[in-house]
Design an enzyme around this catalytic site. Structure first.
Site, short mmCIF file in Angstrom:
data_model
loop_
_atom_site.label_atom_id
_atom_site.label_comp_id
_atom_site.label_asym_id
_atom_site.label_seq_id
_atom_site.Cartn_x
_atom_site.Cartn_y
_atom_site.Cartn_z
N SER A 1 0.83 -1.21 0.00
CA SER A 1 0.00 0.00 0.00
C SER A 1 0.86 1.26 0.00
O SER A 1 1.98 1.28 0.48
CB SER A 1 -0.92 0.01 1.22
OG SER A 1 -1.85 -1.02 1.15
N1 SAH Z 1 -1.61 -4.39 4.14
C1 SAH Z 1 -0.83 -4.54 2.94
C2 SAH Z 1 -1.72 -4.41 1.72
C3 SAH Z 1 -1.50 -5.53 0.77
S1 SAH Z 1 -2.58 -5.53 -0.64
C4 SAH Z 1 0.32 -3.52 2.92
O1 SAH Z 1 0.63 -2.96 3.94
O2 SAH Z 1 0.93 -3.30 1.89
C5 SAH Z 1 -3.97 -6.43 -0.06
C6 SAH Z 1 -3.77 -7.87 0.33
O3 SAH Z 1 -5.05 -8.39 0.71
C7 SAH Z 1 -3.27 -8.77 -0.78
O4 SAH Z 1 -2.08 -9.39 -0.37
C8 SAH Z 1 -4.40 -9.80 -0.96
O5 SAH Z 1 -3.93 -11.11 -1.26
C9 SAH Z 1 -5.07 -9.76 0.40
N2 SAH Z 1 -6.44 -10.25 0.44
C10 SAH Z 1 -7.43 -10.08 -0.48
N3 SAH Z 1 -8.56 -10.69 -0.09
C11 SAH Z 1 -8.31 -11.26 1.13
C12 SAH Z 1 -9.06 -12.03 2.05
N4 SAH Z 1 -10.34 -12.37 1.82
N5 SAH Z 1 -8.48 -12.44 3.20
C13 SAH Z 1 -7.17 -12.12 3.46
N6 SAH Z 1 -6.40 -11.40 2.63
C14 SAH Z 1 -6.95 -10.97 1.46
#
Ligand code: SAH
Length: 225
Positions: free
Chosen positions: A72
């Site tokens: 993010s």
């Molecule tokens: N918090 C992270 C953001 C990563 S992007 C950061 O600090 O960069 C969002 C993430 O959510 C992805 O890795 C994706 O695989 C995950 N994701 C999507 N749907 C999900 C679900 N139902 N349960 C858990 N993770 C999920």
């Protein structure tokens, strides 16, 4: 010997300063919570991206982390953390969507315990390595689907969903303390593919929903991979 020898890479020598500049930009762009800014300042974001992208680690932008997912944007991480804190203390937090663990690490500097759930196994492993490299110990990682009931015995002060949701994952409400709040990017019906940061709090017999900034997240998907 306190001198910095030639073994330090360019990014190693400049990252503290570039990170401090990034924090100043976040302040200018409206992040007010000093506790959050201090946590962002404490987490070396370049650890969380591939070496080839490390030079861009302190740009205020999302970056690819593999598996079609992203780390993010720092402003979004700061804003969601600020909304989750709402000026109060966070003892326990649940994050849905660990990715490479960057927001997890920021939260770990603020909360006593961070629970985080990721649906892609390879990213759970990556996040675990990143958090271990930073010696962060107050995080519990789970490979699971955070869009439905986790089957865990948990009560947290805040839930931060870091993937774009088309609807509120109400199955998670049972994990939230009565005074707690959920922060999530919720689909913007007026602008397909984008979301609005939304805060949900329990009031009386119902829930109050407040909307904030426009954002763009990868989607919250069901099931594990
Ligand atoms: N918090 C992270 C953001 C990563 S992007 C950061 O600090 O960069 C969002 C993430 O959510 C992805 O890795 C994706 O695989 C995950 N994701 C999507 N749907 C999900 C679900 N139902 N349960 C858990 N993770 C999920």
């Amino acid at each position: 010997m306190g001198t910095r020898g030639p073994t330090h890479t360019g990014i190693g020598m400049t990252s503290d300063r570039t990170r401090a500049r990034m924090v100043e930009r976040l302040r200018v762009e409206g992040i007010r919570d000093e506790i959050v800014l201090a946590a962002i300042n404490a987490v070396p974001r370049h650890i969380f991206v591939d070496e080839a992208l490390a030079i861009r680690a302190y740009d205020d932008a999302p970056l690819p982390i593999g598996e079609g997912q992203t780390i993010s944007q720092p402003w979004v991480v700061a804003r969601m953390t600020e909304l989750a804190r709402s000026g109060g203390a966070l003892d326990t937090v649940l994050e849905i969507g660990t990715g490479c663990g960057y927001q997890t690490a920021v939260l770990a500097h603020i909360a006593n315990t961070v629970y985080t759930v990721e649906r892609i196994g390879a990213l759970v492993a990556k996040a675990r390595r990143n958090l271990q490299a930073l010696k962060i110990k107050n995080v519990r990682l789970k490979h699971g689907d955070g869009s439905s009931d986790l089957g865990e015995d948990l009560t947290v002060d805040a839930i931060i969903v870091t993937a774009g949701a088309t609807h509120v994952p109400t199955a998670l409400f049972r994990y939230l303390r009565a005074t707690g709040r959920m922060v999530l990017p919720l689909a913007n019906p007026d602008d397909a593919g984008t979301q609005r940061l939304t805060v949900i709090e329990e009031v009386g017999n119902g829930y109050r929903e407040q909307t904030f900034d426009a954002v763009r997240f990868v989607p919250l998907l069901p099931g594990i991979a």
